[in-house]
Write a protein that holds these residues in place. Sequence first.
Motif, short mmCIF file in Angstrom:
data_model
loop_
_atom_site.label_atom_id
_atom_site.label_comp_id
_atom_site.label_asym_id
_atom_site.label_seq_id
_atom_site.Cartn_x
_atom_site.Cartn_y
_atom_site.Cartn_z
N GLU A 132 1.71 -1.03 30.20
CA GLU A 132 1.61 0.36 29.74
C GLU A 132 0.18 0.69 29.34
O GLU A 132 -0.34 1.77 29.63
N GLU A 133 -0.50 -0.24 28.65
CA GLU A 133 -1.87 0.02 28.21
C GLU A 133 -2.81 0.16 29.41
O GLU A 133 -3.70 1.03 29.42
N MET A 134 -2.62 -0.70 30.38
CA MET A 134 -3.46 -0.61 31.58
C MET A 134 -3.24 0.72 32.31
O MET A 134 -4.19 1.36 32.78
N GLU A 135 -1.96 1.12 32.41
CA GLU A 135 -1.69 2.41 33.06
C GLU A 135 -2.34 3.55 32.30
O GLU A 135 -2.92 4.46 32.90
N VAL B 8 4.06 -8.43 28.11
CA VAL B 8 3.65 -8.05 29.47
C VAL B 8 3.86 -6.56 29.70
O VAL B 8 2.99 -5.87 30.27
N GLU B 9 5.00 -6.06 29.25
CA GLU B 9 5.26 -4.63 29.43
C GLU B 9 4.27 -3.79 28.64
O GLU B 9 3.80 -2.75 29.13
N ALA B 10 3.92 -4.23 27.42
CA ALA B 10 2.94 -3.48 26.64
C ALA B 10 1.58 -3.47 27.34
O ALA B 10 0.89 -2.45 27.36
N MET B 11 1.19 -4.64 27.88
CA MET B 11 -0.08 -4.69 28.62
C MET B 11 -0.05 -3.77 29.84
O MET B 11 -1.04 -3.08 30.15
#
Length: 1741
Positions: free
Chosen positions: A1271-1274, A1266-1269
């Motif tokens: 960061e990628e969205m940001e 979830v945190e990786a997603m």
Amino acid sequence: MFRAFIIFFFPVFELFFLSPPPQYTRVWIPDPDEVWKSAEIIKDYKEGDKSLQLKLEDETLYEYPIDLQGNELPFLRNPDILVGENDLTALSYLHEPAVLHNLKVRFLESNHIYTYCGIVLVAINPYEQLPIYEQDVIYAYSGQNMGDMDPHIFAVAEEAYKQMARDEKNQSIIVSGESGAGKTVSAKYAMRFFATVGGSASETNIEAKVLASSPIMEAIGNAKTTRNDNSSRFGKYIQIGFDKRYHIIGANMRTYLLEKSRVVFQAEDERNYHIFYQLCASASLPEFKDLGLSEYFHLSVLPEGDRKLSIAPLGVKESHQMAIFRIIAAILHLGNLEIESERDGEACSIEDEHLNHFCGLLGVEQGQMQHWLCHRKLVTTAETYVKSMSVQQVVNARNALAKHIYAQLFGWIVQHINKALHTTVKQHSFIGVLDIYGFETFEVNSFEQFCINYANEKLQQQFNSHVFKLEQEEYMKEGIPWTLIDFYDNQPCIDLIEAKLGILDLLDEECKVPKGTDQNWAQKLYDRHGGSQHFQKPRMSNISFIVLHFADKVEYQCEGFLEKNRDTVYEEQINILKASKVSAARSGLRKSFCGAFIPPISVCFFFFQFRNSLHLLMETLNATTPHYVRCIKPNDEKLPFKFDPKRAVQQLRACGVLETIRISAAGFPSRWTYHDFFNRYRVLMKKRDLSKNDKKQICQTLLEDLIKDPDKFQFGRTKIFFRAGQVAYLEKLRADKFRAATIMIQKTVRGWLQRIKYQRLRRAAIVIQRYARGHLARRLAEHLRRTRAAITLQKQYRMLRIRRAFQRVRKATVTIQAFARGMFVRRIYRQVLAEHKATILQKYARGWLARTRFRRIRGATIVLQCYYRRRKARQQLKALKIEARSAQHLKKLNIGMENKVVQLQRKIDEQNKEYKLLNEQLSTLTSAHSSEVEKLKKELEQYQQSQQGDGNQLVSLREEMEHLRLELEKAHGERKVVEDSYVKEKDLLRKVQNALLKQEKEELNSRILCQSEDEFARSTAEENIQMKKELEEERSRYQNLIKEYSRLEQRYDNLRDEMTIIKQAPGHRRNPSNQSSLESDSNYPSISTSEIGDTEDFLLQEVGTDKAAMDMSLFLKLQKRVRELEQERKKLQTQLEKKEQESKKAQVRDAFELRQELESENKNYNLLLNQLKSANEELEVRKEEVLILRSQIMKAAQQKEPGKNTVKERIMGFLFKTEDWGYLNEDGELGLAYQGLKQVARLLEAQLQDQRREHEEEVEALQNQVEAMKEEMEKQQQAFLQTLQLSPEAQVEFGLQQEITRLTNENLDLKELLEKLEKNEKKLKKQLKIYMKKVQDFEGELGGGTAQHERNRQVAVQRKEKDFQGMLEYYKEDEPLLIRNLITDLKPQVVAATVPCLPAYILYMCIRHADYINDDQKVHSLLTSTINGIKKVLKKHNDDFEMTSFWLANTCRLLHCLKQYSGDAGFMTQNTPKQNEHCLKNFDLTEYRQVLSHLSTQIYQQLIKVAEGILQPMIVSGVLEYESIQGLSGVKPMGYRNRSSSMEDGDNSYSLEAIVRQLNTFHTTVCEQGLDPEIIQQVFKQLFYMINAVALNNLLLRKDVCSWSTGMQLRFNISQLEEWLRSKNLQQSGALQTLEPLIQAAQLLQLKKKTAEDAEAICSLSREIVKILNLYTPVNEFEERVTVAFIRDIQTHLQERNDPPQLLLDFKHMFPVSFPFNPSSITMDTIHIPASLDLEFLNKV
């Protein structure tokens, strides 16, 4: 050859001119002053003579009367050859004057304080500190037989230790003697020997605690008496326990008869116990201020030091120490109470500040103590009375209380010492050391002396029976007819004391009478025992009695016997002490202390207790093998080396030494082995007898011819037994034979000397004539020569004068011609030079003009070109501007941009929706997980409550593991400190060496200017020697650091192994408390410190790998980062497509399945908990059954008759001591069930922890996703916003950059994949080739001859092989196989026929290939594995000389290869061009060279240790005892203890040839394995130093080898070793210099020892001159003893020398080793690897 004979044997001729021995018979006569005096019979005695005509030593005549009725003649004196023997039983005439004289000679002339007397060691107190108890002396006696070395307390201790290990029987050392004789010191040295030789195997330091207990026991139990300043006023028996490996594991102390009366009374010139004076001397210290010890208590104090620090190693806390000091101070105050008399002495009162201090220190009420000190309670059947006491009664009660308190304090300290020395390890055997009071007799003898002498009577009886038993066993073993020997039995005296109605019974009976007195008891003794032969009544006294003891008769005063035997303390005073209000800090001591005051139920007098403890001691001694040490006090003035014959004889009679002599003399005291007898008396044998092979038959024939009375000797199985005096007779026959031979030799030698003198005079006359005639001839020749010389001088002078005139004219002519010719040549030269310069000027002018015209034309052409090109560019620019203003161009740019913006906006909306859904799912999962965790926590708490009993064990285990972990960290810290100190030492050494070299250079430059060439050369040599010494010292210190580092590393390995063993040990360990095994087990797993250590090592390796990875290029980092980003992008794309429909269902389903799994596991867990509860209930039932069984056994035991109380006690002790439930369960079901339940519980707990860990990991992985997603969205949102803000052209460029980045990443991934595939392809091709080759070989075997013929016709295309570059390639996974085949499993025999040090060359070629491919990881891994493999091999073969030398050679060769091919110019001076090509290119391995140097030092030290272990048993028998020159030395009588070398063909006998053969084996081994010559020289220098040290140490500790003949044999043996060194070209190794002390000792034994000139010559030799002179013992009658005056003269000469005080050489000293660089001439490409090494996986490059 003749000259060598003269030099070697010339000292023999001195023997032939000595004065003959005395011809008169010498005897001993009584003397009132000296006890016995020597005299000579000057007139033959005839039967019936009433007197003997004697001549004393002072030449006075004396007539000695003879008792004709008793026919008692004076004792005969032994020959001088037998005087001074180590063993008194070796004397031919065994009687009191011979024993006394032998002890006196050894003590005064040789300064030997120890002497054997059969099984007894006689120790005389020297009253001086002697250097014979150092650590090296302990090691010298360790492992030696008792007869091989000089008498010593260490020899007795070693004999006890050896018999314990050999016979597996407990031993005892009984040390006795009167006060001041040195009993305590002897016992202390024996315990020091055991502590050194049998040191504890663990880290508990039991031996240090045993030694630390002695000072505190001396402080509380020793006092000053009239005979000794440090007299032990109690007896003690210390049992030192050993395990199966005979290491000390614990100890126990028992004390006997503390002299309590000394606390309240001391005789004149005597003192109280040391502790009181020491406490008073320390009263000014701050911690002792509250003890109230004023100046009144300050008395003179013994220089004993601070005893407070000695209690700490024994585990006594600080609070307990202060409590001890408070009790001692209270006793001091109690003794200073002032008692005031009232009512005419019928009552009294106490008003004193000391009473306040006493009550305050002990915490008791002052009023009650004051009242009951002056009153006592009388209890009758009807009522109780309180009665006042008189002053004397109060004083007696006060003294009794003080004695009782001190006795209980003494007992508590002994109990605490035993607690500190106790161990839980099972004791396999023990050695007891008994330090007990000797026989005492004073002017006034009281109750204490009676107890002491009674104990000595019991010990003497045990001693007599043991000596008699040994004599009987010796005769029976040798097959000698046994006749009963009458010896003194003191059983009647013991019966007088302890029999029924004896002295003790009458004393106890009188003590039970209410008004019994000492006078009544004495009267009962007179009436009962008046007719006993051991009891007498004094004439002038009615309150004393006399007892005739075995040593002397003693008169005892009866006063005080009853009071001391009752040992009464009033109950009221005890009750007050029980109610003590001592602070809580001292509560532990108060409980133990006051608990000791509980009065016994039945009346038990002091002597009854003492008799019981003495009987227990005798039972212990009878169950062990005793060893006796008798201490003798030489004088009462305590002067060093002063001998009082009267006092010595008195003690010899009292300690039983003379009784031992009498028992021995009654039988056959002199005993010889057949081998020794043959060697000693072969001179008396006939030639035809010597030709026989049976030595036993030869000896029998000789004795039958010489001694006609067959009763005077007996032949045993291995020995010949002689009556007293027969050895002296044989010695006389031997001396007569030698005297006759001496006369013959003297006649021959004198004739030979006269002939030599005549020949010398004749040669001298001829020489004088020759010189006179030569002188006349030379004078005539001189005249003729002078005449001819004068003529020649005249001729030469005239010729010279004419020649010089001619040369002057010729020289002037040549000069004129030279000037003229030079002038003409210079003119021509100037003309040619002017023409040449004109030509050069013309050339340069024409060239300048041509270049100027060319530059002008080129410039005009360039200007024309520029104008044309500018015009064409302006036209093209105008056309582009027109095209850019058109609308079609803008349309092309904006095509598709709007569509892209809409698509990106739609994707952002979809990602926001997905993000919200994921947040909701995460919250639901979090709540569910928290509820499940809470439920599991509750269940875990319940389980922990049910298993709370096992938690205690878990805590203890955790504490233990924490302790072990701290020790491991400490070891790591020590290792780091050693490494840091090593680095600092290395830097300091380099700086010191540079400074020294610079300083030496400056000093040498200054001395060159001020000194001559000779002085400069000498000073330079001295400074070089000094610099070498300093360098050796630095190198030694450096190698000691390496040795310490290796020791710490080994300790670390041992700790890790122990932790592994603790971790893997099955079953449970028992608590030291009284808990049962059920309570001591733990169901919780613990963490092993070995795992922690392994994890730390792994982390260190990981850190090293990360550091290596950080050195990679930036390109590889970017490549990895790009690949990771691309993978995340792909994952996000797949998730965005599938998560919309499946995420909710998947999460719900996973949560439901997880819930079901947890519920099922909880059900199983609850089921197992129920099973555990049922098992616990079953255990409770079994406990109740055990209690019922125990009660039934109690009832049955009570119903039996009283006579079987011992059986009852054993059963009850068995039941109450049982701590294991296995004893109560015959079939073992209970233990098995409980063990199974424990294992199930641990398994369930492990499963539960695994499931919990997996669940947490899954949740953590989801959160990371979830945190990786997020960061990628940001990142995408930021990129999109940035794109919208840019201009259209910039947006296009940004898109192109993104696409280029993506393609670059894909390209890098494809390249990496391609490289992997290429490597795999190469590997598969190689494997395919190998398989094809195997298939072809297999087909060839099957096909036979036809296939061979077909293959011959085939034509194969072969690849052309390239040249071998001296490198070997291997794969990373083959590295363990390489180490195993080349190091771990390799045997030196496999590579014996190849190049020396082949493994080192192969390893270097592998390192070189890793360097060639620039693989630092591979280099690091290979070198680390190599070093660890070598260490493993050496640890496995730690006693194999061949293996150790093999790896020392290979390690040094690998070190030399790393230096030779390092690229450093200093190491490449001897390289060939081909070898320079094989140097390392990329890595600097200097640090690894240092590690290999350290490893080489460790291997060298192990090699020396192995070689010394092989050589050391051979040295003494091969160098000192082996007779290389047969018949030169004769064996003297040895007495009761024979040398091990005196046994013919014994297992321990080695010859010098055996040592030489072993040295040849060592030398051949190291040479064949290619060890450097410099290292070989250092090895043999170390070995020869060890030979010198061991031989010299043994020589200094053995009186029997310090003789002239031994010196001759020793010098010959050393010459053989020197010859061996020369044959092996090892003269320059320094090994010969190490033998110099032994050579000097041999010379000292051979030199004359009479005149002052001899003394000056001797003082230039060895440093142990006085010791060797004191040990010097003549073997024959013709040798003379060294006089005391000559030794004193030597000592005067030696006072100016500063010799070290150390007696022995340190045979464990190791010279520092150096490894000089030794390059190899072998090139790597010429080395062939044999197939026997199984290294086919290595590929030549």
